[in-house]
Enzyme design. Structure first.
Site, PDB file in Angstrom:
ATOM      1  N   GLU A 452       0.846  -1.176   0.000  1.00 29.43           N
ATOM      2  CA  GLU A 452       0.000   0.000   0.000  1.00 29.43           C
ATOM      3  C   GLU A 452       0.896   1.245   0.000  1.00 29.43           C
ATOM      4  O   GLU A 452       1.815   1.362   0.797  1.00 29.43           O
ATOM      5  CB  GLU A 452      -0.873  -0.043   1.262  1.00 29.43           C
ATOM      6  CG  GLU A 452      -1.572   1.236   1.579  1.00 29.43           C
ATOM      7  CD  GLU A 452      -1.720   1.426   3.092  1.00 29.43           C
ATOM      8  OE1 GLU A 452      -1.220   0.599   3.871  1.00 29.43           O
ATOM      9  OE2 GLU A 452      -2.330   2.434   3.456  1.00 29.43           O
ATOM     10  N   ASP A 525       0.224  -1.121   6.197  1.00 28.72           N
ATOM     11  CA  ASP A 525       0.545  -0.525   7.486  1.00 28.72           C
ATOM     12  C   ASP A 525      -0.300  -1.134   8.601  1.00 28.72           C
ATOM     13  O   ASP A 525      -1.394  -1.621   8.369  1.00 28.72           O
ATOM     14  CB  ASP A 525       0.254   0.985   7.457  1.00 28.72           C
ATOM     15  CG  ASP A 525       1.303   1.724   6.653  1.00 28.72           C
ATOM     16  OD1 ASP A 525       2.388   1.155   6.450  1.00 28.72           O
ATOM     17  OD2 ASP A 525       1.023   2.856   6.229  1.00 28.72           O
ATOM     18  N   ASP A 527      -2.113   0.282  10.562  1.00 29.10           N
ATOM     19  CA  ASP A 527      -3.050   1.317  11.001  1.00 29.10           C
ATOM     20  C   ASP A 527      -4.404   1.129  10.315  1.00 29.10           C
ATOM     21  O   ASP A 527      -4.645   0.121   9.659  1.00 29.10           O
ATOM     22  CB  ASP A 527      -2.477   2.716  10.728  1.00 29.10           C
ATOM     23  CG  ASP A 527      -2.349   2.981   9.231  1.00 29.10           C
ATOM     24  OD1 ASP A 527      -2.718   2.089   8.428  1.00 29.10           O
ATOM     25  OD2 ASP A 527      -1.878   4.071   8.861  1.00 29.10           O
ATOM     26  N   ASP A 529      -5.904   2.598   7.746  1.00 30.17           N
ATOM     27  CA  ASP A 529      -5.945   2.472   6.293  1.00 30.17           C
ATOM     28  C   ASP A 529      -5.396   1.116   5.840  1.00 30.17           C
ATOM     29  O   ASP A 529      -5.919   0.504   4.915  1.00 30.17           O
ATOM     30  CB  ASP A 529      -5.123   3.587   5.629  1.00 30.17           C
ATOM     31  CG  ASP A 529      -5.832   4.935   5.753  1.00 30.17           C
ATOM     32  OD1 ASP A 529      -7.065   4.921   5.982  1.00 30.17           O
ATOM     33  OD2 ASP A 529      -5.151   5.969   5.644  1.00 30.17           O
TER      34      ASP A 529
END
Ligand code: 28G
Length: 664
Positions: A452, A525, A527, A529
C-alpha cells in the site's frame, strides 16, 4: 488407585464402543484428539461435552443445555436428558457412566479413523476431556438419585456413588482443563457464544443458556433458542451483514432421502458479487464445503435455468402465434444460453445442513464433506422442493430470476470489456506498468508483495531480493467490491493491476495454473488504512479468486511496530510486550538512554530495515491466510461497508477486539 488407564485389548460387547487405547495415549498426543493444545483445543473440550448433550437432544430427550464458565475457568455443562446410564456395565463391572468417561472410544477426530456420529453414539469424546482435565466431576440425575464421581486426569479413587435424591433427570459435568497440557486455560466468551449460537440454530427449538460468571462484577450471559432453526440462521446472518433483502421470505427446503436428512435455507439480498454459504454435516461446520454444497449449487442451477428456459420458450411461442400472420420470424430463434452458476448465486445467503449415519471429512483441515451419497440426496430434495416453491411463489421467483439475468448481463458486459482491453495494445495484454517483477519464474520460489502506498512501494522495491520477489504498489482507496456490479469490478483500475500481475484471471475464468507467484503477500501498514486495504484485498480474493486462498497462496506480511535501540544494538518489536522486553534487555541494570521509535507506516522504514524485518525469508514472520480468516474478513467487510448502521454498531460493540484496527 484403579489402574483404569491401561491399554485394554478386549471387546466388551457394544459394537459402537471399541476400546483402542488408554487415556495416557490421549495425554501423550492430545493433538490427535482435540486438534491442538492451543486455544482452539481448549475450546474443543467444551464442544465435546456439549455435543454429547446435543446428541441427547437429537435423540428427543433433552430440551435445555446450560453452559457455564465459572471462576477459575472451570466449565460446567448441564442437560435435562435421561442422564447417562449408571448401572453396572456387564463386562467391565463398573458403572456404564464411568466406562463412558474413562475408556477411549473409537474415532479420534483429528487422527484418522472414523468421526463421531451425531445422534446415537453418546459419550465419544467424554473420556478425552476427562484425560485432559486436572479434575472432572460427573453428576447423573435419574429421577430418583443423584450419582456422583470425581476424576483427576482421568483417574479415579472411588467408584460412582449416590450422594442424594432428586426428581429430575439429566447429566451435569464440571471440569478444569489441565494447565500442564494447555498453553493457556482462559476461555473466550465470544468464541463459546459463537459456537453455542450456531448449535442453537442447527438444532431449532433447543434452549442453550450460556453464562460467564468469572468476573462477579460483570456476569455475562445469553439465552439462545431459535424456533425457526436454519431459517432463523439465515435471517440472523443477513442482519449481521446489514443486508437489504431482495425478497421478503427465507426459502426453506427439506427432506429425507435414504438415511440422509437434508435442510437448506436461503435468501437473496441486494448486494453484488457476494455469495455466502455456510454448510454443516451432522452439526459440524464444513468450512470448505463438500458434496452437500456442490450438489445444492448444481440443483439451484438446474431449477433456475429450467425455469428461465421454459419461460423464454413460452414467450417465443406466444410471439410466434402473434407474428405468424404478419411475417416470418427468424430473429426469434435465439438459442437458449444457460445462466452461469455465479450469476445465479450472486447475493445469495445460504445455510445447508445434512445429517447422515457416518461423515467422511476430507482436505488438509478436514473441513470438506466427502460422502458421495450425499450429493444425489441433496440434489433430489433441492430440485424437487425448489421447483415446487417456484410454482407456488411466482412473485419471489420473478425477483430471483430477474436478478440472475441482470447479473449475467453485467458479467457478459464485463467480460467483453475485459477482452477489448486485453486486445488493445496500449493497455497491454502484458504486466501492469507499476509492477517491479522478479527474474525467476519458478513459482515454488516467486513472491509478489502487494504494497500500500507510494513510499512504502519504493522502499520495498529497493529492499527486496529481485531474483524472486516482485513488488506491486497500490494507491488510494480501493473499490468496494460488494456494492459494485461485476463489470465495474473487472475494469477497476486499482484491482486490474493485481489481476494482471497474478496472471490467473478472475471469477469463472480463474485458472490457478497460470499463477505467476507461489506466494501473494499483502503488506500494509498496521493502522486504520492498512487494515482497510487488507480487508478489501482479502474480500476480493475470497470472492473472485477463492482457490488462491483455499490452496494457501495468500499471506499477510508482519512489519514491526517498534524499533528499540541502544547505540548500535537494535531490536525490532512486533507488540507492546515485546517492546518492553527489549527495553529492559538493552538497558540491562544500567540507567542508559534507550531509543524507541514507533513505526507509523511502512514508509518510515528504510529499504534495509524493511528487508531485515519483513521481507527476508530467513528472518520475517508471515501469516498464511486460511479460509476461515478470509470468510471472517468477508463478513467484517460486509458489516462495515454495509449501508445499515445498526448491525454495524452492534457488531463492533461485540467484536471490538477483532475490528479495532478498522476504520469505522
Ligand atoms: C451435561 C453434559 C453432557 C448425555 C446421555 C444419555 C444416555 C447416554 C448420554 O447413553 C450409553 C451408548 C449407546 C445406548 C442413552 C440414557 C439411553 C438411555 C442414555 C451428556 C447407551 C450412553 N438412557 N446423556 N449417554 N449409550 N448427556 N451431557 O453427556 O447405546 S450422554
Amino acid at each position: 488407585m484403579d489402574d483404569n488407564t491401561k491399554v485394554t485389548d478386549h471387546d466388551y460387547g457394544a459394537d459402537d464402543i471399541q476400546i483402542l487405547e488408554g487415556l495416557e495415549a490421549v495425554r501423550k498426543r492430545p493433538g490427535m484428539y482435540i486438534g491442538s493444545t492451543g486455544t482452539s483445543g481448549l475450546h474443543h473440550l467444551v464442544y465435546e461435552i456439549v455435543d454429547n448433550a446435543i446428541d441427547e437432544a437429537l435423540a428427543g430427550y433433552c430440551t435445555k443445555i446450560d453452559v457455564k464458565i465459572l471462576p477459575g475457568d472451570v466449565i460446567e455443562v448441564t442437560d435435562n436428558g435421561r442422564g447417562i446410564p449408571t448401572g453396572i456395565h456387564p463386562k467391565e463391572g463398573i458403572s456404564a457412566a464411568t466406562v463412558v468417561y474413562t475408556i477411549l472410544h473409537a474415532g479420534g477426530k483429528f487422527g484418522g479413523g472414523g468421526y463421531k456420529v451425531s445422534g446415537g453414539l453418546h459419550g465419544v469424546g467424554a473420556s478425552v476431556v476427562n484425560a485432559l482435565s486436572e479434575w472432572l466431576e460427573l453428576e447423573v440425575y435419574d429421577g430418583r438419585e443423584v450419582h456422583y464421581q470425581r476424576f483427576e486426569r482421568g483417574h479415579y479413587d472411588e467408584q460412582m456413588k449416590v450422594i442424594g435424591t432428586t426428581d429430575k433427570t439429566g447429566t451435569k459435568v464440571r471440569f478444569k482443563p489441565d494447565g500442564t497440557i494447555f498453553h493457556d486455560t482462559v476461555f473466550d466468551y465470544d468464541t463459546l457464544l459463537d459456537r453455542m449460537r450456531e448449535q442453537a440454530f442447527l438444532n431449532g427449538g433447543l434452549l442453550i443458556n450460556l453464562t460467564d460468571s468469572r468476573d462477579e462484577e460483570n456476569i455475562k450471559g445469553e439465552s439462545l433458542r431459535y424456533e425457526g432453526g436454519i431459517v432463523s440462521y439465515v435471517e440472523w446472518l443477513q442482519d449481521m451483514r446489514g443486508a437489504e433483502r431482495l425478497h421478503p421470505d427465507v426459502i426453506y427446503l427439506s427432506g429425507v432421502v435414504d438415511d440422509i436428512t437434508v435442510e437448506a435455507a436461503f435468501q437473496y439480498n441486494t448486494d453484488f458479487n457476494s455469495e455466502a454459504f455456510r454448510s454443516f454435516a451432522n452439526n459440524i461446520h464444513t468450512i470448505d464445503g463438500g458434496t452437500h454444497e456442490t450438489a445444492f449449487k448444481k440443483a439451484l442451477n438446474k431449477v433456475v435455468n429450467d425455469f428461465v428456459k421454459s419461460y423464454l420458450e413460452q414467450q417465443q411461442t406466444q410471439k410466434k402465434v402473434k407474428k405468424a400472420t404478419k411475417k416470418k420470424d427468424d430473429d426469434d430463434k435465439k438459442e437458449f444460453v444457460a445462466l452461469s452458476g455465479e450469476a445465479i448465486r450472486e447475493a445469495i445467503n445460504a445455510v445447508i445442513s445434512v445429517k447422515l449415519p457416518e461423515c467422511e471429512f476430507e482436505g488438509q483441515t478436514k473441513g470438506k464433506l466427502g460422502n458421495p451419497e450425499v450429493a444425489p440426496a441433496v440434489y433430489k430434495v433441492v430440485t424437487e422442493q425448489l421447483t415446487y416453491y417456484f410454482e407456488e411463489h411466482p412473485d419471489t421467483t420473478e425477483i430471483i430470476v430477474r436478478k440472475a439475468i441482470n447479473s449475467q448481463a453485467a458479467r457478459d458486459a464485463a467480460k467483453k470489456a475485459m477482452e477489448a482491453k486485453r486486445k488493445s495494445a496500449a493497455d497491454g495484454a502484458g504486466l501492469p506498468g507499476k509492477l517491479s517483477d522478479c527474474y525467476e519464474k519458478d513459482t515454488t520460489r516467486t513472491e509478489i508483495y502487494i504494497v500500500e502506498g507510494d513510499s512504502a512501494g519504493g522502499s520495498a522495491k529497493q529492499g527486496r531480493n529481485s531474483a524472486f520477489q516482485a513488488i506491486l504498489p497500490l494507491w488510494g482507496k480501493m473499490l468496494n467490491v460488494e456494492k459494485a456490479r461485476a463489470d465495474k469490478v473487472y475494469n477497476n483500475d486499482k484491482l486490474l493491476p493485481v489481476v494482471k500481475a497474478l496472471g490467473t484471471g478472475i471469477g469463472e475464468d480463474f485458472d490457478i495454473t497460470k499463477l505467476r507467484y507461489g506466494r501473494v503477500v499483502i503488506m500494509a501498514d498496521a493502522d486504520v488504512d492498512g487494515a482497510h486495504i487488507r480487508t478489501l484485498l482479502l474480500t476480493f480474493f475470497f470472492r473472485f479468486m477463492r482457490p488462491l486462498i483455499e490452496e494457501g497462496h495468500v499471506y499477510l506480511a508482519q512489519p514491526p511496530l517498534f524499533k528499540v535501540s541502544r547505540g548500535k544494538q537494535v531490536r525490532y518489536a512486533f507488540s507492546d510486550d515485546e517492546r518492553d522486553a527489549y527495553i529492559s534487555e538493552l538497558s540491562g541494570d544500567k540507567d542508559v538512554k534507550i531509543d524507541v521509535q514507533r513505526y507509523k507506516g511502512l514508509g518510515e522504514m528504510d529499504p534495509e530495515q524493511l528487508w531485515e524485518t519483513t521481507m527476508d525469508p530467513e528472518r520475517r514472520t508471515m501469516i498464511r491466510v486460511g479460509m476461515e480468516d478470509a470468510a471472517k474478513a468477508d463478513m467484517i467487510f460486509s458489516i462495515l461497508m454495509g449501508d445499515k448502521v445498526e448491525p454495524r454498531r452492534e457488531f463492533i460493540e461485540t467484536n471490538a477486539r477483532f475490528v479495532q484496527n478498522l476504520d469505522i
